[in-house]
Design a protein around this motif. Structure first.
Motif, PDB file in Angstrom:
ATOM      1  N   UNK A 194       0.833   0.822  -8.631  1.00  0.00           N
ATOM      2  CA  UNK A 194       0.909   1.542  -7.351  1.00  0.00           C
ATOM      3  C   UNK A 194      -0.299   0.846  -6.455  1.00  0.00           C
ATOM      4  N   UNK A 195       0.488   0.933  -5.095  1.00  0.00           N
ATOM      5  CA  UNK A 195      -0.786   0.603  -3.995  1.00  0.00           C
ATOM      6  C   UNK A 195      -0.671   1.630  -3.316  1.00  0.00           C
ATOM      7  N   UNK A 196      -1.706   2.510  -2.678  1.00  0.00           N
ATOM      8  CA  UNK A 196      -1.805   3.609  -2.184  1.00  0.00           C
ATOM      9  C   UNK A 196      -2.627   3.714  -0.968  1.00  0.00           C
ATOM     10  N   UNK A 197      -2.352   4.496  -0.188  1.00  0.00           N
ATOM     11  CA  UNK A 197      -3.307   4.508   1.372  1.00  0.00           C
ATOM     12  C   UNK A 197      -4.145   5.591   1.029  1.00  0.00           C
ATOM     13  N   UNK A 198      -5.237   5.686   1.994  1.00  0.00           N
ATOM     14  CA  UNK A 198      -6.137   6.662   1.763  1.00  0.00           C
ATOM     15  C   UNK A 198      -5.753   8.218   1.735  1.00  0.00           C
ATOM     16  N   UNK A 199      -4.725   8.502   2.428  1.00  0.00           N
ATOM     17  CA  UNK A 199      -3.817   9.889   1.982  1.00  0.00           C
ATOM     18  C   UNK A 199      -2.983   9.947   0.853  1.00  0.00           C
ATOM     19  N   UNK A 200      -3.203   8.967  -0.051  1.00  0.00           N
ATOM     20  CA  UNK A 200      -2.474   8.801  -1.363  1.00  0.00           C
ATOM     21  C   UNK A 200      -1.016   8.659  -1.097  1.00  0.00           C
TER      22      UNK A 200
END
Length: 118
Positions: free
Chosen positions: A14-20
């Motif tokens: 998975x690639x996630x952003x700073x807010x998960x």
């Protein structure tokens, strides 16, 4: 800095952003041709029957146990320039990706590409 050998191990994670928020799955890594350091990744997004690959910079990316966290929002990444899952990034579209993220684009002195897939 994430080393090329390390990041290849995270393909299909998975690639996630700073807010998960989950953005998609890591598909491939592109290195800067001048330094051979990881510069961009493609992330597989979309419905199973209509997937595409969007580009996201790997600057300040963080590796977790089963994810790669990038400092860009899910919305920004999903609006990034994309290619089909079986396509190759055309040289003339590289600058567009860098512009999307507000980054300077630096092709080689002889006009060589800045990105190469690993």
């Amino acid at each position: 800095m994430i080393r090329s050998a390390d990041i290849r191990e995270w393909r299909d994670h998975d690639v996630i952003d700073a807010k998960q928020h989950r953005i998609g799955m890591l598909e491939a890594v592109y290195v800067d041709t001048a330094t051979d350091e990881p510069a961009m990744a493609t992330v597989r997004t979309g419905l199973p029957t209509r997937q595409r690959l969007v580009f996201v910079p790997l600057d300040d990316a963080v590796l977790g146990p089963d994810y790669v966290k990038v400092p860009y929002s899910k919305g920004l990444v999903r609006k990034a320039p994309s290619i089909g899952t079986d396509d190759v990034l055309p040289a003339e579209r590289e600058a567009e990706i860098f512009r999307h993220y507000g980054m300077a684009y630096q092709p080689g002195e002889g006009g060589e590409r800045q990105l190469a897939r690993r």
